[in-house]
Design a protein around this motif. Structure first.
Motif, PDB file in Angstrom:
ATOM      1  N   THR A 154      28.953  35.948  36.540  1.00 37.94           N
ATOM      2  CA  THR A 154      27.883  36.929  36.419  1.00 37.94           C
ATOM      3  C   THR A 154      26.562  36.312  35.961  1.00 37.94           C
ATOM      4  O   THR A 154      25.555  36.967  36.006  1.00 37.94           O
ATOM      5  CB  THR A 154      28.277  38.046  35.427  1.00 37.94           C
ATOM      6  N   THR A 155      26.577  35.053  35.574  1.00 39.33           N
ATOM      7  CA  THR A 155      25.346  34.374  35.171  1.00 39.33           C
ATOM      8  C   THR A 155      25.143  33.162  36.079  1.00 39.33           C
ATOM      9  O   THR A 155      26.097  32.496  36.460  1.00 39.33           O
ATOM     10  CB  THR A 155      25.407  33.908  33.715  1.00 39.33           C
ATOM     11  N   PRO A 156      23.898  32.865  36.393  1.00 40.72           N
ATOM     12  CA  PRO A 156      23.616  31.714  37.281  1.00 40.72           C
ATOM     13  C   PRO A 156      23.935  30.382  36.642  1.00 40.72           C
ATOM     14  O   PRO A 156      24.058  30.214  35.510  1.00 40.72           O
ATOM     15  CB  PRO A 156      22.123  31.828  37.577  1.00 40.72           C
ATOM     16  N   GLN A 206      26.384  42.864  42.040  1.00 44.65           N
ATOM     17  CA  GLN A 206      27.544  42.999  41.148  1.00 44.65           C
ATOM     18  C   GLN A 206      28.822  43.204  41.959  1.00 44.65           C
ATOM     19  O   GLN A 206      29.863  42.615  41.652  1.00 44.65           O
ATOM     20  CB  GLN A 206      27.340  44.154  40.178  1.00 44.65           C
ATOM     21  N   ALA A 207      28.757  44.033  42.987  1.00 47.11           N
ATOM     22  CA  ALA A 207      29.933  44.273  43.827  1.00 47.11           C
ATOM     23  C   ALA A 207      30.371  42.986  44.525  1.00 47.11           C
ATOM     24  O   ALA A 207      31.576  42.703  44.620  1.00 47.11           O
ATOM     25  CB  ALA A 207      29.637  45.363  44.854  1.00 47.11           C
ATOM     26  N   GLN A 208      29.431  42.181  44.981  1.00 48.97           N
ATOM     27  CA  GLN A 208      29.763  40.925  45.641  1.00 48.97           C
ATOM     28  C   GLN A 208      30.379  39.936  44.654  1.00 48.97           C
ATOM     29  O   GLN A 208      31.328  39.227  44.991  1.00 48.97           O
ATOM     30  CB  GLN A 208      28.519  40.317  46.306  1.00 48.97           C
ATOM     31  N   ARG A 209      29.844  39.907  43.434  1.00 48.78           N
ATOM     32  CA  ARG A 209      30.413  39.011  42.417  1.00 48.78           C
ATOM     33  C   ARG A 209      31.850  39.398  42.096  1.00 48.78           C
ATOM     34  O   ARG A 209      32.718  38.524  41.957  1.00 48.78           O
ATOM     35  CB  ARG A 209      29.549  39.013  41.162  1.00 48.78           C
ATOM     36  N   PHE A 263      20.969  53.983  50.576  1.00 49.84           N
ATOM     37  CA  PHE A 263      20.978  52.570  50.233  1.00 49.84           C
ATOM     38  C   PHE A 263      21.313  52.448  48.757  1.00 49.84           C
ATOM     39  O   PHE A 263      21.371  53.436  48.041  1.00 49.84           O
ATOM     40  CB  PHE A 263      19.631  51.905  50.542  1.00 49.84           C
ATOM     41  N   ARG A 264      21.583  51.220  48.319  1.00 52.46           N
ATOM     42  CA  ARG A 264      21.812  50.993  46.896  1.00 52.46           C
ATOM     43  C   ARG A 264      20.914  49.869  46.423  1.00 52.46           C
ATOM     44  O   ARG A 264      20.445  49.048  47.220  1.00 52.46           O
ATOM     45  CB  ARG A 264      23.280  50.687  46.619  1.00 52.46           C
TER      46      ARG A 264
END
Length: 53
Positions: A51-53, A41-44, A33-34
């Motif tokens: 990268t910031t909400p 981060q990979a999904q972004r 798992f990760r």
């Protein structure tokens, strides 16, 4: 209470679903798992999200 393995007849794909869930649990227990932040981060990157909400 019934077993989690009991499959309702009105759910034809439930067996496949349970197999997939068990596979994920087996991977987790084996350490495959990760961390969530790495996943996020990979999904972004994949969806070009900030990268910031």
């Amino acid at each position: 209470m019934g077993s989690a393995r009991k499959v309702r007849s009105d759910m034809p794909n439930a067996g496949e679903d349970l197999t997939g869930i068990q596979s994920g649990l087996d991977d987790f227990e084996a350490g495959r798992f990760r961390e969530f932040e790495e996943f996020a981060q990979a999904q972004r990157r994949k969806y070009n999200l900030p990268t910031t909400p």
